[in-house]
Design a protein around this motif. Structure first.
Motif, PDB file in Angstrom:
ATOM      1  N   UNK A 203     -99.579 -66.410  77.740  1.00 48.35           N
ATOM      2  CA  UNK A 203     -98.590 -65.229  77.023  1.00 48.35           C
ATOM      3  C   UNK A 203     -97.256 -65.749  77.892  1.00 48.35           C
ATOM      4  N   UNK A 204     -97.153 -66.558  78.930  1.00 44.23           N
ATOM      5  CA  UNK A 204     -95.917 -66.547  79.732  1.00 44.23           C
ATOM      6  C   UNK A 204     -94.801 -67.150  78.890  1.00 44.23           C
ATOM      7  N   UNK A 205     -94.966 -68.250  78.095  1.00 48.04           N
ATOM      8  CA  UNK A 205     -93.915 -69.001  77.441  1.00 48.04           C
ATOM      9  C   UNK A 205     -93.326 -67.804  76.477  1.00 48.04           C
ATOM     10  N   UNK A 206     -94.121 -67.087  75.812  1.00 47.48           N
ATOM     11  CA  UNK A 206     -93.573 -65.988  74.885  1.00 47.48           C
ATOM     12  C   UNK A 206     -92.711 -65.112  75.540  1.00 47.48           C
ATOM     13  N   UNK A 207     -93.301 -64.500  76.676  1.00 47.50           N
ATOM     14  CA  UNK A 207     -92.853 -63.465  77.453  1.00 47.50           C
ATOM     15  C   UNK A 207     -91.418 -63.836  78.010  1.00 47.50           C
ATOM     16  N   UNK A 208     -91.086 -65.089  78.278  1.00 45.11           N
ATOM     17  CA  UNK A 208     -89.823 -65.684  78.927  1.00 45.11           C
ATOM     18  C   UNK A 208     -88.868 -66.453  77.910  1.00 45.11           C
ATOM     19  N   UNK A 209     -89.208 -66.326  76.554  1.00 46.15           N
ATOM     20  CA  UNK A 209     -88.603 -67.015  75.534  1.00 46.15           C
ATOM     21  C   UNK A 209     -87.121 -66.710  75.529  1.00 46.15           C
ATOM     22  N   UNK A 210     -86.413 -67.379  75.693  1.00 47.43           N
ATOM     23  CA  UNK A 210     -84.928 -67.132  75.753  1.00 47.43           C
ATOM     24  C   UNK A 210     -84.296 -66.380  74.678  1.00 47.43           C
ATOM     25  N   UNK A 211     -84.641 -66.518  73.485  1.00 45.49           N
ATOM     26  CA  UNK A 211     -84.083 -65.787  72.435  1.00 45.49           C
ATOM     27  C   UNK A 211     -84.748 -64.286  72.458  1.00 45.49           C
ATOM     28  N   UNK A 212     -85.835 -64.276  72.823  1.00 51.62           N
ATOM     29  CA  UNK A 212     -86.412 -62.858  72.986  1.00 51.62           C
ATOM     30  C   UNK A 212     -85.740 -62.106  74.221  1.00 51.62           C
ATOM     31  N   UNK A 213     -85.481 -62.628  75.202  1.00 49.00           N
ATOM     32  CA  UNK A 213     -84.664 -62.061  76.291  1.00 49.00           C
ATOM     33  C   UNK A 213     -83.467 -61.784  75.971  1.00 49.00           C
ATOM     34  N   UNK A 214     -82.885 -62.402  74.914  1.00 51.81           N
ATOM     35  CA  UNK A 214     -81.323 -62.041  74.747  1.00 51.81           C
ATOM     36  C   UNK A 214     -81.486 -60.750  73.732  1.00 51.81           C
TER      37      UNK A 214
END
Length: 336
Positions: A203-214
């Motif tokens: 799940x780590x790459x998805x949780x910290x996905x830049x587009x999601x964080x924004x």
């Protein structure tokens, strides 16, 4: 005479020690406010220092439950107690914005019984409705938090996860499987967190996905339960590394428990409670159990007499906890 003098010296020191303990047992604010009495919640229903409940022996039930983490066994154990557990009374107490005695035990029993009824057990509609209301109102209490359920010995999380209601599990709106151009790959997140493989790295790459964080606010509105799982992923990492950040993610889940339908939370396909049950063993730091009696912690200590100083006295053992007895032994050990 020398023996008497040594005994007198030990008594004087012990009196001083007890006075110090008593002096910090409570505050009375110089008489301006009533004496503040501490509260020592017994979340796991040990009742070490209280009389046993005359109707349900919650401690015995929990110990039986802990012997076998098998839902069919739990259902049989709860069924044996149905004549003693008054769920209607518990609901009345909850509506009055109070918690029933051993409220986590009541919550566990209600969840187990509701799951049993939902899978074919002959239950009256009134019973099912009361069970559902007990669970819902318990979640609405500000004292019931996700951290509390993680720390308790009551397997409440597993009991809630065992309930199966297809209407919620198969709902594509709750599972976020039919969203066009989602802010996050919700299906991929679900697969990572529900698989038996490494949920952390999956799940780590998805949780910290830049587009999601924004665009996390849009993600929260788009898929509330998927966003809740992201928060739980971060909560677990915080609990294992930097505990002070746990609360900022726990409050998201606590608000969800208070505001949403409990059946929707427990029975959708994200398996939030099941995920927490899987990781709780690595997060639990200590027991909800007292080493000292509440009276000792409040500064109300046994009267000082010869029997209290006698290491073989049965009277002493009856008046104090083993932990406090150990403290006294440590104080007296170096006294000549």
């Amino acid at each position: 005479m020398q023996w008497m003098h040594r005994r007198s010296g030990r008594q004087q020191l012990l009196v001083l020690f007890l006075q110090v303990v008593q002096s910090v047992g409570y505050w009375d604010f110089d008489g301006e406010l009533p004496k503040w009495t501490t509260s020592f919640p017994d979340y796991d229903c040990w009742k070490d220092w209280e009389p046993r409940d005359s109707t349900v022996d919650w401690r015995h039930l929990r110990l039986q439950v802990e012997e076998s983490f098998a839902v069919p066994v739990w259902r049989n154990l709860v069924a044996e107690q149905l004549q003693k557990i008054d769920f209607s009374k518990a609901y009345e107490i909850l509506v009055d914005q109070r918690l029933p005695p051993c409220f986590l035990g009541v919550l566990f029993a209600a969840a187990v019984r509701f799951g049993h009824c939902s899978e074919g057990e002959l239950c009256e509609m009134l019973e099912i409705e009361v069970l559902s209301q007990v669970i819902q109102e318990t979640f609405r209490s500000t004292r019931v938090t996700i951290e509390l359920m993680l720390g308790s010995r009551w397997p409440v999380l597993a009991a809630l996860d065992s309930i199966r209601l297809p209407a919620f599990y198969d709902d594509p709106e709750l599972s976020c499987t039919e969203i066009q151009e989602p802010t996050l790959d919700w299906v991929g997140l679900w697969q990572a967190l529900t698989s038996e493989a490494d949920w952390f790295h999956g799940a780590k790459p998805l949780v910290y996905q830049r587009s999601f964080q924004a665009n996390w606010k849009a993600g929260m509105e788009e898929c509330p339960y998927g966003f809740a799982m992201v928060s739980l992923w971060k909560l677990v990492i915080c609990a294992e590394t930097q505990a002070e950040c746990v609360n900022q993610y726990a409050v998201i889940i606590d608000n969800m428990l208070r505001e949403r339908d409990w059946q929707e939370i427990a029975c959708n396909s994200w398996g939030m409670f099941g995920f927490l049950h899987r990781v709780r063993a690595t997060l639990k730091r200590h027991e909800f159990r007292l080493d000292f009696t509440p009276t000792e912690l409040n500064g109300a200590l046994p009267a000082l007499d010869e029997a209290l100083l006698d290491s073989d006295s049965e009277k002493k053992s009856a008046q104090m906890s083993p932990s406090f007895e150990g403290v006294l032994k440590s104080v007296l050990a170096g006294i000549p």
